[in-house]
Design a protein around this motif. Sequence first.
Motif, PDB file in Angstrom:
ATOM      1  N   GLN A   1       0.859  -1.184   0.000  1.00 30.90           N
ATOM      2  CA  GLN A   1       0.000   0.000   0.000  1.00 30.90           C
ATOM      3  C   GLN A   1       0.899   1.240   0.000  1.00 30.90           C
ATOM      4  OE1 GLN A   1      -2.277   0.297   3.612  1.00 30.90           O
ATOM      5  NE2 GLN A   1      -3.785   1.702   2.758  1.00 30.90           N
ATOM      6  N   MET A   2       0.822   2.037  -1.063  1.00 31.64           N
ATOM      7  CA  MET A   2       1.705   3.195  -1.232  1.00 31.64           C
ATOM      8  C   MET A   2       0.877   4.473  -1.301  1.00 31.64           C
ATOM      9  SD  MET A   2       3.783   1.071  -4.092  1.00 31.64           S
ATOM     10  CE  MET A   2       2.313   0.042  -4.248  1.00 31.64           C
ATOM     11  N   ARG A   3       1.212   5.460  -0.437  1.00 30.07           N
ATOM     12  CA  ARG A   3       0.361   6.653  -0.290  1.00 30.07           C
ATOM     13  C   ARG A   3       1.198   7.925  -0.374  1.00 30.07           C
ATOM     14  NH1 ARG A   3      -2.057   4.178   5.103  1.00 30.07           N
ATOM     15  NH2 ARG A   3       0.147   3.561   5.175  1.00 30.07           N
ATOM     16  N   SER A   4       0.837   8.772  -1.337  1.00 28.25           N
ATOM     17  CA  SER A   4       1.619   9.973  -1.631  1.00 28.25           C
ATOM     18  C   SER A   4       1.410  11.094  -0.625  1.00 28.25           C
ATOM     19  CB  SER A   4       1.271  10.486  -3.033  1.00 28.25           C
ATOM     20  OG  SER A   4      -0.112  10.837  -3.100  1.00 28.25           O
ATOM     21  N   TRP A   5       0.300  11.094   0.092  1.00 33.61           N
ATOM     22  CA  TRP A   5      -0.047  12.218   0.955  1.00 33.61           C
ATOM     23  C   TRP A   5       0.503  12.088   2.372  1.00 33.61           C
ATOM     24  CZ3 TRP A   5      -3.195   8.308  -0.577  1.00 33.61           C
ATOM     25  CH2 TRP A   5      -3.801   7.549   0.419  1.00 33.61           C
ATOM     26  N   LEU A   6       1.137  10.966   2.658  1.00 34.13           N
ATOM     27  CA  LEU A   6       1.687  10.733   3.992  1.00 34.13           C
ATOM     28  C   LEU A   6       3.213  10.852   3.970  1.00 34.13           C
ATOM     29  CD1 LEU A   6      -0.386   7.609   5.091  1.00 34.13           C
ATOM     30  CD2 LEU A   6      -0.608   9.933   5.986  1.00 34.13           C
TER      31      LEU A   6
ATOM     32  N   CYS B   1       2.973   0.927   3.477  1.00 34.61           N
ATOM     33  CA  CYS B   1       2.648  -0.175   4.386  1.00 34.61           C
ATOM     34  C   CYS B   1       2.675  -1.462   3.574  1.00 34.61           C
ATOM     35  CB  CYS B   1       1.288   0.019   5.039  1.00 34.61           C
ATOM     36  SG  CYS B   1       0.940  -1.181   6.350  1.00 34.61           S
ATOM     37  N   PHE B   2       3.580  -2.341   3.956  1.00 34.81           N
ATOM     38  CA  PHE B   2       3.838  -3.581   3.235  1.00 34.81           C
ATOM     39  C   PHE B   2       3.235  -4.725   4.047  1.00 34.81           C
ATOM     40  CE2 PHE B   2       6.802  -7.070   2.040  1.00 34.81           C
ATOM     41  CZ  PHE B   2       6.734  -6.985   0.663  1.00 34.81           C
ATOM     42  N   TRP B   3       2.037  -5.157   3.657  1.00 35.21           N
ATOM     43  CA  TRP B   3       1.331  -6.209   4.377  1.00 35.21           C
ATOM     44  C   TRP B   3       1.916  -7.557   3.950  1.00 35.21           C
ATOM     45  CZ3 TRP B   3      -2.337  -4.702   7.931  1.00 35.21           C
ATOM     46  CH2 TRP B   3      -2.785  -3.367   7.844  1.00 35.21           C
ATOM     47  N   PHE B   4       2.486  -8.279   4.924  1.00 36.01           N
ATOM     48  CA  PHE B   4       3.312  -9.444   4.591  1.00 36.01           C
ATOM     49  C   PHE B   4       2.885 -10.684   5.363  1.00 36.01           C
ATOM     50  CE2 PHE B   4       7.107 -12.093   5.392  1.00 36.01           C
ATOM     51  CZ  PHE B   4       7.592 -12.261   4.107  1.00 36.01           C
ATOM     52  N   GLY B   5       3.054 -11.836   4.720  1.00 36.77           N
ATOM     53  CA  GLY B   5       2.821 -13.107   5.399  1.00 36.77           C
ATOM     54  C   GLY B   5       3.610 -14.215   4.746  1.00 36.77           C
ATOM     55  N   ASN B   6       4.019 -15.203   5.534  1.00 40.83           N
ATOM     56  CA  ASN B   6       4.718 -16.396   5.038  1.00 40.83           C
ATOM     57  C   ASN B   6       3.731 -17.534   4.896  1.00 40.83           C
ATOM     58  OD1 ASN B   6       7.864 -15.774   6.593  1.00 40.83           O
ATOM     59  ND2 ASN B   6       7.579 -16.283   4.448  1.00 40.83           N
ATOM     60  N   ASP B   7       3.435 -17.952   3.674  1.00 40.59           N
ATOM     61  CA  ASP B   7       2.590 -19.099   3.350  1.00 40.59           C
ATOM     62  C   ASP B   7       1.416 -18.634   2.487  1.00 40.59           C
ATOM     63  OD1 ASP B   7       1.967 -21.787   3.224  1.00 40.59           O
ATOM     64  OD2 ASP B   7       0.860 -21.835   5.093  1.00 40.59           O
TER      65      ASP B   7
END
Length: 548
Positions: A362-367, A374-380
């Motif tokens: 999730q990439m946001r120019s206004w912040l 915010c890189f939402w990550f999971g293994n599997d």
Amino acid sequence: MKRFYLLVATMLMVVSANACTNLIVGKKASTDGSVICSYNADSYGAYMTLYHYPAAKHQKGDKRKVYEWDTNKYLGEIDEALETYNVVGNINEWQVTIGETTYGGREEMVDSTGIIDYGSLIYITLQRSKSAREAIQIMTSLVEQYGYCSEGETFTICDPNEAWILEMQGCGPDRTVSKERTVWVAVRIPDDAICAHANQSRIGQFNMKDKQNVLYSKNVIKYARTKGWFSGKDEDFSWKKTYAAPDFSGRRICDARAWSFFNHHKKGMERYLPWAMGLDKNAEDMPLWVVPDQKVSVEDVMNDMRDHYEGTPMEIDSADVGGGIWQMPYRPTPLYYKVDGKKYFNERPISTQQTAFSFVSQMRSWLPREVGGCFWFGNDDANMIAYVPIYCSMTRRPECFNAPGADDVTFSDKSAFWVCNWVSNMVYPRYSSMFPDLKQVRDSLQHAYLTQQEAIEAKAKGMSSVEMQQFLNDYSIQQAQQMLARWKQLATFLIVRHNDMARRPVDANGQFKKGKYGLGATVERPGYPQPFARRIVKETGDRYASPE
């Protein structure tokens, strides 16, 4: 990923129907103005961590050794950049995110003399680029200088303002045939559109006059003409038809996943179902992107990564024998198999048991950029995990995503990869019985992370850059370790509750019920699901009929 792939060959073409899936959402197509992209890194046998490359300064003349991502084979060395940026996972401190899917293409185009492979190219570029456009320039310059030794690849390249896909192939090892070492084309996805690719080349014809939204190598058509692969007018040139023409596998095993993503968000996709099904040679081709009927959220994309073609003609029939007693929407590999000399295939959905890691970026120019990515990550397998928020400014990794001593043949209960796989591999063969328990935990954690995101980021914005970085480091590590602890609890809960193919009853709070005298309540014995019971009767007739 190409650690595992199936080659479907014709006389001129090799198309790999192997692994990964990328979904892309433009900033005007998302609910909050984010650019969103996702990636399932699908590879049998692969053990993967959350990668981290710290920012650094280098001296002129410094070299960087390049090791092939898939095999760890040493390929050579390249000049190091004077400055490299912080990278965590597949996002850097400037919120640039890169993903990929391998499509193979023409076998003879692989440059065996090149010293940069597709995986190394991703992480080298993330360390050097501040925007998606700069990333494309760096990627294409690097492979032109040092050679590209991988097969045909589609890259997702995004920043807080733009989303692109880049398709690239080598020009073979013979420099007498082509002085240029690579051929490539990049297309910007419109801000109000969504796109996807899944191991099949997706760029067809492109507008060579649109210099703002289309970039390409100067030899993009010339090379094909030199090889005798294209002889028409420039405006009729199609990248994928020339370099990676889709066959049945490229459509049914690969493009069908892109179709399924579109189908979740755009009415009328039945029009392109004949293409996705792969049975009609003259079917209308699917577009590179579509404008969704409603804006798409980060949570939508997370759920899209868990797709098994539900509600479509390609839905995996959980009631057939392949799903087992407990109706598993997964099938063993390889994708193709033979029975009595005849060839058959399994459906290949977005969600698959072979996923080593999955992300939604999730990439946001206004912040402020420290908190904007915010890189939402999971293994599997994405269907079996809760995505944990990892911020692009992180300089420390959660232990669970980089457990000491753990690897592809060494289990560790400190490793999210192994604990999540432990749970999912219990659930797969008893899916309809056990998955509801996993889903409840998964969705509870996911909802908590998404719900508290706004408050966490609001708090971070009021801090100095150093304070913000420290705060987000601590927060993401805490959430990741919390996830691991919860998954360990889930593992033992599943063993106790579903022991011996029975089921222990639980109360509304998920606690095991007790009987009148303090022992565990009488277990439930659910027996066969009705569809499977009917199948047994159909196949065995009256053999097991009980006399009246």
